[in-house]
Design a protein around this motif. Structure first.
Motif, PDB file in Angstrom:
ATOM      1  N   THR A  49      51.062  49.760  50.741  1.00 35.97           N
ATOM      2  CA  THR A  49      49.907  49.043  51.287  1.00 35.97           C
ATOM      3  C   THR A  49      50.249  48.363  52.605  1.00 35.97           C
ATOM      4  OG1 THR A  49      48.272  47.304  50.884  1.00 35.97           O
ATOM      5  CG2 THR A  49      50.434  46.968  49.920  1.00 35.97           C
ATOM      6  N   SER A  51      48.742  45.536  53.059  1.00 37.52           N
ATOM      7  CA  SER A  51      48.167  44.236  52.713  1.00 37.52           C
ATOM      8  C   SER A  51      49.236  43.233  52.309  1.00 37.52           C
ATOM      9  CB  SER A  51      47.200  44.429  51.546  1.00 37.52           C
ATOM     10  OG  SER A  51      46.637  43.197  51.183  1.00 37.52           O
ATOM     11  N   GLN A  98      42.821  34.986  48.875  1.00 36.20           N
ATOM     12  CA  GLN A  98      42.840  36.354  49.421  1.00 36.20           C
ATOM     13  C   GLN A  98      41.435  36.910  49.434  1.00 36.20           C
ATOM     14  OE1 GLN A  98      45.820  37.877  46.312  1.00 36.20           O
ATOM     15  NE2 GLN A  98      44.594  39.704  46.677  1.00 36.20           N
ATOM     16  N   GLY A  99      41.294  38.175  49.842  1.00 38.42           N
ATOM     17  CA  GLY A  99      39.958  38.750  50.023  1.00 38.42           C
ATOM     18  C   GLY A  99      39.118  38.741  48.759  1.00 38.42           C
ATOM     19  N   THR A 126      35.993  44.970  45.857  1.00 37.49           N
ATOM     20  CA  THR A 126      34.618  44.575  46.164  1.00 37.49           C
ATOM     21  C   THR A 126      33.700  45.153  45.100  1.00 37.49           C
ATOM     22  OG1 THR A 126      35.311  45.061  48.428  1.00 37.49           O
ATOM     23  CG2 THR A 126      33.063  44.309  48.127  1.00 37.49           C
ATOM     24  N   ASP A 214      32.716  42.914  55.460  1.00 43.08           N
ATOM     25  CA  ASP A 214      34.049  42.887  54.854  1.00 43.08           C
ATOM     26  C   ASP A 214      34.991  43.158  56.023  1.00 43.08           C
ATOM     27  OD1 ASP A 214      36.505  43.518  53.785  1.00 43.08           O
ATOM     28  OD2 ASP A 214      35.698  44.584  52.059  1.00 43.08           O
ATOM     29  N   CYS A 216      38.303  42.809  56.743  1.00 46.87           N
ATOM     30  CA  CYS A 216      39.771  42.920  56.630  1.00 46.87           C
ATOM     31  C   CYS A 216      40.483  43.455  57.880  1.00 46.87           C
ATOM     32  CB  CYS A 216      40.134  43.838  55.475  1.00 46.87           C
ATOM     33  SG  CYS A 216      39.656  43.172  53.892  1.00 46.87           S
ATOM     34  N   ARG A 217      39.921  44.521  58.463  1.00 45.84           N
ATOM     35  CA  ARG A 217      40.615  45.165  59.594  1.00 45.84           C
ATOM     36  C   ARG A 217      39.713  45.145  60.837  1.00 45.84           C
ATOM     37  NH1 ARG A 217      41.577  47.592  54.722  1.00 45.84           N
ATOM     38  NH2 ARG A 217      43.754  47.561  54.043  1.00 45.84           N
ATOM     39  N   LYS A 256      45.445  39.032  54.667  1.00 42.44           N
ATOM     40  CA  LYS A 256      46.651  39.813  54.431  1.00 42.44           C
ATOM     41  C   LYS A 256      46.681  41.078  55.289  1.00 42.44           C
ATOM     42  CE  LYS A 256      47.960  39.908  50.039  1.00 42.44           C
ATOM     43  NZ  LYS A 256      47.898  40.052  48.556  1.00 42.44           N
ATOM     44  N   ARG A 404      47.615  58.012  50.085  1.00 48.02           N
ATOM     45  CA  ARG A 404      47.545  57.100  51.228  1.00 48.02           C
ATOM     46  C   ARG A 404      48.933  56.584  51.578  1.00 48.02           C
ATOM     47  NH1 ARG A 404      44.798  51.143  51.369  1.00 48.02           N
ATOM     48  NH2 ARG A 404      46.776  50.650  50.346  1.00 48.02           N
TER      49      ARG A 404
HETATM   50  N1  F0G Z   1      38.293  44.734  51.239  1.00 46.98           N
HETATM   51  C1  F0G Z   1      39.035  45.738  51.749  1.00 46.98           C
HETATM   52  C2  F0G Z   1      38.411  46.714  52.704  1.00 46.98           C
HETATM   53  C3  F0G Z   1      40.395  45.872  51.393  1.00 46.98           C
HETATM   54  O1  F0G Z   1      41.114  46.858  51.902  1.00 46.98           O
HETATM   55  C4  F0G Z   1      40.958  44.921  50.496  1.00 46.98           C
HETATM   56  C5  F0G Z   1      42.355  45.042  50.079  1.00 46.98           C
HETATM   57  C6  F0G Z   1      40.148  43.887  50.012  1.00 46.98           C
HETATM   58  C7  F0G Z   1      38.823  43.825  50.412  1.00 46.98           C
HETATM   59  C8  F0G Z   1      40.669  42.856  49.052  1.00 46.98           C
HETATM   60  O2  F0G Z   1      41.538  41.971  49.661  1.00 46.98           O
HETATM   61  O3  F0G Z   1      43.715  42.338  48.492  1.00 46.98           O
HETATM   62  O4  F0G Z   1      43.262  40.253  49.803  1.00 46.98           O
HETATM   63  O5  F0G Z   1      42.132  40.631  47.655  1.00 46.98           O
HETATM   64  N2  F0G Z   1      43.040  46.102  50.223  1.00 46.98           N
HETATM   65  C9  F0G Z   1      44.451  46.293  49.863  1.00 46.98           C
HETATM   66  C10 F0G Z   1      44.844  47.725  50.112  1.00 46.98           C
HETATM   67  C11 F0G Z   1      44.843  45.808  48.515  1.00 46.98           C
HETATM   68  O6  F0G Z   1      45.967  48.113  49.729  1.00 46.98           O
HETATM   69  O7  F0G Z   1      44.066  48.475  50.705  1.00 46.98           O
HETATM   70  P1  F0G Z   1      42.730  41.267  48.860  1.00 46.98           P
END
Ligand code: F0G
Length: 457
Positions: A49, A51, A98-99, A126, A214, A216-217, A256, A404
């Protein structure tokens, strides 16, 4: 053009423990042929990951020392809040650990039985949080995003026509919020265009629905917009990020990823009434609103990380290094989701290993062999993770079988990536020798984390 080099020097290092192929064969067998059950110390290059696996900068570590651990009103919270506000423009910023903690709060308040929540593609956590609330999660990915071999600039886009139709058919009263995930992780780390975010907003406006991102990235997504979408080439990454968030009523974030820290997240929102409900739940589940499940030092590191994540030299290196790995293995014939996404390469296991049927887990077979061949750890995203069974107990496969390889931020150098490419190519050359796997143990939910396997004879 000269080589794009890592835009940092290394001040502190972590040793990698090398193992032999014989040792790894034994380790993998002990782990029930599930890379999740291998000790981190037994992995040479860990691409499980991106993350929480980032390398922090000297300035972030300085922030860790400088963090203010006041229970209420921590100075570090105000620095964090300012940094997030500057990007999102949102009025209320709620820190979470965290997310998924942000998702849990959002959907506990907005979800529930009878509700339906559309997204371009819900990430697993999610979807799980939507469903846990009793609501339904629906993916409305654009058509081109469903075809690994087809190249397009923004394969993460929402299908706008489908969204419009979906809202009409489902009824506005049953949809509490529309989500859009940038970049689209489950769809191959593919970006979403500004036009698509704008169009999604227009649809939301038409029906009076809030749009949440959302995020994250978000910075990787902004870089793709700058490089691929006309009209953005001369804008700064920060300006692009600000425009993205200007179309949203709130966001969930896993720091993360694009905040370059090992733990943290947020839930941001403009609506004061919603914020009050979020905060009340936050106090029960995460903590006081100026720390939300984090230490003051974590908030400090996030604030600093958010500055660094939008540096163009960083993003150029980041996106190029993923693309570089993709290009190298594609040149050797390895099938992947094209073009490479922002944070990961997704090997198309169906085309890589056509001799192994989905119910014998071709992705798992490749992930296992990458570990044995070179100590490289990736993750299967296919029948192990998402496979279902029909009423007669026959396996029903998901549409894609993938492996992945997610790249941690600022952790590996170009020679590490070259090594990964060599390992993948070696496994590809010997693919005829690979056999499938079958379960010896599988939990009823989220089975990929704890499952055990044996090779099929
Ligand atoms: N949304 C997306 C698009 C994510 O990729 C992740 C986490 C989360 C929400 C949740 O966030 O882990 O901080 O609770 N993705 C990681 C991955 C775990 O390996 O893709 P989180």
């Amino acid at each position: 053009m000269k080589t794009i080099i890592e835009p940092f020097k290394i001040k502190s290092v972590e040793p990698i423990r090398f193992t032999t192929k014989e040792e790894r064969t034994e380790i993998l067998k002990e782990a029930g042929y599930n890379p999740f059950l291998i000790h981190g110390d037994d992995v040479i290059i860990d691409l499980l990951t991106d993350s929480g696996t980032s390398a922090m900068s000297a300035k972030q570590w300085a922030g860790i020392m400088d963090g203010d651990e006041s229970y209420a009103g921590s100075r570090s919270f105000y620095r964090f809040e300012k940094a997030v506000k500057e990007i999102t423009g949102d009025k209320i910023i709620i820190p979470t650990h965290q997310g998924r903690a942000a998702e849990k709060i959002l959907f506990t308040i907005l979800g529930g039985k009878g509700k339906v929540i559309p997204n371009n593609t819900h990430f697993d956590t999610t979807r799980a949080n939507v469903e846990f609330s009793g609501a339904e999660a629906v993916d409305l990915l654009c058509e081109v995003g469903k075809h690994p071999e087809q190249r397009a600039d923004f394969k993460g886009n929402m299908d706008i026509e489908k969204l419009d139709k979906f809202i009409q058919e489902t009824g506005v009263e049953n949809i509490p919020v529309v989500m859009i995930t940038i970049t689209n992780n489950s769809g191959g780390g593919q970006p979403v265009s500004m036009q698509n975010i704008r169009d999604t907003k227009e649809i939301c406006k038409k029906y009076g629905l809030p749009l949440f991102i959302d995020a994250c990235r978000f910075s990787e997504n902004a870089y793709f917009i700058k490089k691929r979408e006309p009209g953005y080439e001369n804008k700064t990454i920060k300006e692009i990020c600000q425009e993205i968030f200007s179309y949203a009523d709130g966001s969930t974030m896993s720091a993360k990823k694009d905040a370059l820290v090992n733990i943290g997240g947020w839930l941001s929102v403009n609506d004061e009434e919603l914020a009050t409900q979020f905060r009340n739940l936050l106090i029960v589940t995460e903590g006081f609103p100026t720390y939300g499940g984090l230490a003051g030092r974590d908030l400090e590191a996030i604030a600093q990380g958010l500055e660094e994540i939008m540096e163009e030299s960083y993003l150029q290196y980041r996106i190029r290094s993923t693309e570089y790995l993709g290009e190298k293995i594609v040149a050797a014939g390895v099938p992947i989701i094209e073009p490479p996404g922002g944070h990961a390469i997704y090997i198309d296991a169906k085309r890589f290993l056509p001799s192994v049927p989905p119910h014998q887990f071709p992705g798992q077979a490749i992930a296992c062999e990458l570990y044995i061949e070179g100590g490289v750890r990736g993750v299967e995203i296919g029948s192990v993770m998402f496979g279902k069974y029909d009423k007669a107990g026959k396996p029903v496969a998901p549409s894609m079988e993938l492996v992945r390889l997610a790249i941690p931020r600022r952790v590996y150098t170009q020679s590490h990536i070259d090594y990964v490419a060599e390992v993948i190519i070696e496994v590809f050359k010997n693919r005829e020798k690979l056999s499938g796997y079958e379960f010896t143990y599988a939990a009823p939910i989220l089975r990929h984390f704890t499952a055990r396997f044996k090779p099929v004879d």
